[in-house]
Scaffold this active site. Structure first.
Site, PDB file in Angstrom:
ATOM      1  N   GLY A  40       0.805  -1.218   0.000  1.00  0.00           N
ATOM      2  CA  GLY A  40       0.000   0.000   0.000  1.00  0.00           C
ATOM      3  C   GLY A  40       0.836   1.264   0.000  1.00  0.00           C
ATOM      4  N   HIS A  43       2.275   4.302  -5.153  1.00  0.00           N
ATOM      5  CA  HIS A  43       2.862   5.349  -5.979  1.00  0.00           C
ATOM      6  C   HIS A  43       2.874   4.858  -7.428  1.00  0.00           C
ATOM      7  CE1 HIS A  43       6.360   2.767  -5.850  1.00  0.00           C
ATOM      8  NE2 HIS A  43       6.393   2.843  -4.517  1.00  0.00           N
ATOM      9  N   GLU A  44       3.442   5.671  -8.299  1.00  0.00           N
ATOM     10  CA  GLU A  44       3.424   5.369  -9.726  1.00  0.00           C
ATOM     11  C   GLU A  44       4.123   4.037 -10.045  1.00  0.00           C
ATOM     12  OE1 GLU A  44       1.545   6.787 -11.894  1.00  0.00           O
ATOM     13  OE2 GLU A  44       2.385   5.567 -13.507  1.00  0.00           O
ATOM     14  N   GLY A  45       5.090   3.638  -9.219  1.00  0.00           N
ATOM     15  CA  GLY A  45       5.740   2.340  -9.425  1.00  0.00           C
ATOM     16  C   GLY A  45       4.732   1.210  -9.306  1.00  0.00           C
ATOM     17  N   HIS A  46       3.978   1.216  -8.213  1.00  0.00           N
ATOM     18  CA  HIS A  46       2.935   0.197  -8.020  1.00  0.00           C
ATOM     19  C   HIS A  46       1.915   0.240  -9.167  1.00  0.00           C
ATOM     20  CE1 HIS A  46       3.902   1.019  -3.593  1.00  0.00           C
ATOM     21  NE2 HIS A  46       4.181  -0.260  -3.713  1.00  0.00           N
ATOM     22  N   GLY A 160       8.266  -6.006  -8.831  1.00  0.00           N
ATOM     23  CA  GLY A 160       9.122  -4.944  -9.346  1.00  0.00           C
ATOM     24  C   GLY A 160      10.592  -5.320  -9.296  1.00  0.00           C
ATOM     25  N   VAL A 189      10.451   2.076 -11.563  1.00  0.00           N
ATOM     26  CA  VAL A 189       9.894   3.381 -11.938  1.00  0.00           C
ATOM     27  C   VAL A 189      10.534   4.437 -11.033  1.00  0.00           C
ATOM     28  CG1 VAL A 189       7.785   4.741 -12.146  1.00  0.00           C
ATOM     29  CG2 VAL A 189       7.753   2.293 -12.669  1.00  0.00           C
ATOM     30  N   SER A 199       7.372   3.811  -1.186  1.00  0.00           N
ATOM     31  CA  SER A 199       6.450   4.351  -0.181  1.00  0.00           C
ATOM     32  C   SER A 199       7.221   5.015   0.952  1.00  0.00           C
ATOM     33  CB  SER A 199       5.578   3.234   0.387  1.00  0.00           C
ATOM     34  OG  SER A 199       4.900   2.565  -0.659  1.00  0.00           O
ATOM     35  N   ARG A 200       8.441   4.543   1.183  1.00  0.00           N
ATOM     36  CA  ARG A 200       9.237   5.092   2.291  1.00  0.00           C
ATOM     37  C   ARG A 200       9.834   6.456   1.956  1.00  0.00           C
ATOM     38  NH1 ARG A 200      10.584  -0.612   3.137  1.00  0.00           N
ATOM     39  NH2 ARG A 200       9.934  -1.241   5.235  1.00  0.00           N
TER      40      ARG A 200
HETATM   41  P1  AMP Z   1       5.862  -2.762  -1.751  1.00  0.00           P
HETATM   42  O1  AMP Z   1       4.520  -2.140  -1.598  1.00  0.00           O
HETATM   43  O2  AMP Z   1       7.008  -1.829  -1.469  1.00  0.00           O
HETATM   44  O3  AMP Z   1       5.977  -4.076  -1.028  1.00  0.00           O
HETATM   45  O4  AMP Z   1       6.025  -3.116  -3.286  1.00  0.00           O
HETATM   46  C1  AMP Z   1       5.081  -3.897  -3.954  1.00  0.00           C
HETATM   47  C2  AMP Z   1       5.601  -4.251  -5.323  1.00  0.00           C
HETATM   48  O5  AMP Z   1       5.859  -3.055  -6.050  1.00  0.00           O
HETATM   49  C3  AMP Z   1       6.926  -5.027  -5.273  1.00  0.00           C
HETATM   50  O6  AMP Z   1       6.916  -6.022  -6.280  1.00  0.00           O
HETATM   51  C4  AMP Z   1       7.935  -3.956  -5.562  1.00  0.00           C
HETATM   52  O7  AMP Z   1       9.128  -4.457  -6.152  1.00  0.00           O
HETATM   53  C5  AMP Z   1       7.180  -3.084  -6.531  1.00  0.00           C
HETATM   54  N1  AMP Z   1       7.728  -1.727  -6.548  1.00  0.00           N
HETATM   55  C6  AMP Z   1       7.903  -0.889  -5.498  1.00  0.00           C
HETATM   56  N2  AMP Z   1       8.456   0.257  -5.898  1.00  0.00           N
HETATM   57  C7  AMP Z   1       8.658   0.154  -7.233  1.00  0.00           C
HETATM   58  C8  AMP Z   1       9.217   1.010  -8.233  1.00  0.00           C
HETATM   59  N3  AMP Z   1       9.686   2.221  -7.947  1.00  0.00           N
HETATM   60  N4  AMP Z   1       9.248   0.564  -9.506  1.00  0.00           N
HETATM   61  C9  AMP Z   1       8.781  -0.669  -9.812  1.00  0.00           C
HETATM   62  N5  AMP Z   1       8.250  -1.520  -8.927  1.00  0.00           N
HETATM   63  C10 AMP Z   1       8.183  -1.113  -7.646  1.00  0.00           C
END
Ligand code: AMP
Length: 295
Positions: A40, A43-46, A160, A189, A199-200
């Site tokens: 959760g 951001h744009e990466g998710h 990611g 991303v 997110s951090r």
């Molecule tokens: P998280 O919410 O941080 O556990 O991330 C969930 C998924 O999003 C994981 O597969 C991460 O590798 C991916 N993710 C997080 N940040 C990015 C980013 N900047 N670019 C691409 N994927 C991301």
């Protein structure tokens, strides 16, 4: 009960039975189901992962679960950002069909004793690097990913490349436990200045945020060294460590050179490597990597 969440624009379920009913309905209709696991604070990466999953599958399930077992006792589990209402709106706008938003007690009911173990005696990709600074982290990750695969029963799941060691470890888990789930990777991303979205990043103060792009700049410079012909991993490691040490706000956790497919440290640089690095910036960890495929 969190009644404020019920008015959201996206279908969401918190109970296992509701989740299974929804997904099995789709599968009965022959639809391919994609899963994007997240914690959760999207951001744009998710959201890129969600759109990618929507391209690859007929239906997309996103999970938002801040998984306590992947956090160390001194880590930021309690203060990890949580904003499910905003997340649900973003998911709906990016092609997600269903949000799975379980409580901790749903994933880990009282009496829960079963975890997925990682054998660290072999050349496991989960060994070292993140594991050195976050002992037990990947055990929590593969456990929750295995649970999510059993709960959602997706045909594919998207992860990611930003968390490259996690991606490699999840691929091993899927192979070793014979999960019938296709793992797809999505590139990292970044913000315009190169900082990998996370997110951090919201925890960074303005001076910390201004310093943060040095991590990716350092990885890019190291990549150029390799592309220019450097094959001695020690030279590349040292160049990265020196560049990161020059930033007083950074405390380097590691900057390394590993084999892309198994995350083993290398001495001589071969044809497909990853440079992973992590720094601590006033209590916020920045994690990034670049991959170098020499053709
Ligand atoms: P998280 O919410 O941080 O556990 O991330 C969930 C998924 O999003 C994981 O597969 C991460 O590798 C991916 N993710 C997080 N940040 C990015 C980013 N900047 N670019 C691409 N994927 C991301």
């Amino acid at each position: 009960v969190r009644p404020e969440l019920d008015a959201l624009p996206l279908d969401q379920v918190r109970q296992v039975g509701d989740l299974r009913r929804r997904v099995r309905d789709w599968k009965r209709q022959g639809q391919r189901v994609g899963l994007v696991p997240t914690m959760g604070a999207l951001h744009e990466g998710h959201l890129s992962l969600i759109r990618f999953a929507a391209d690859e599958a007929d239906r997309v399930v996103a999970s938002i679960f801040v998984n306590p077992t992947q956090f160390g006792p001194d880590e930021d589990f309690r203060r990890y950002p949580r904003r499910p209402r905003k997340d649900a709106a973003l998911l709906a706008a990016n092609g997600c069909d269903l949000l799975f938003l379980p409580d901790v007690e749903t994933v880990y009911p009282p009496g829960h004793i079963t975890f997925v173990d990682l054998d660290e005696s072999l050349d496991s990709p989960s060994r070292g690097l993140e594991s050195e600074f976050r002992p037990g982290h990947f055990r929590g990750v593969v456990t929750v990913v295995a649970q999510l695969f059993n709960l959602v029963e997706p045909d594919l799941a998207v992860f990611g490349e930003k968390d490259a060691q996690q991606l490699t470890t999840v691929r091993c888990m899927v192979r070793d436990l014979h999960f019938d789930v296709e793992i797809l990777a999505h590139p990292t991303v970044r913000d315009a200045d190169g900082l990998a979205m996370s997110s951090r990043n919201a925890f960074l103060t303005p001076p910390q945020r201004a310093a943060a792009p040095l991590l990716y700049r350092t990885l890019r410079r190291a990549k150029r060294m390799v592309e220019a012909g450097e094959r001695d991993a020690a030279v590349v490691r040292q160049a990265m460590q020196e560049a990161l040490a020059a930033e007083p706000l950074f405390e380097t956790n590691y900057a390394d050179v590993v084999e892309a497919d198994n995350f083993q440290r290398v001495d001589r640089i071969g044809s497909d490597i990853i440079l992973p690095a992590a720094v601590d910036v006033g209590g916020t960890r920045l994690l990034d990597n670049v991959r170098i495929a020499i053709t």
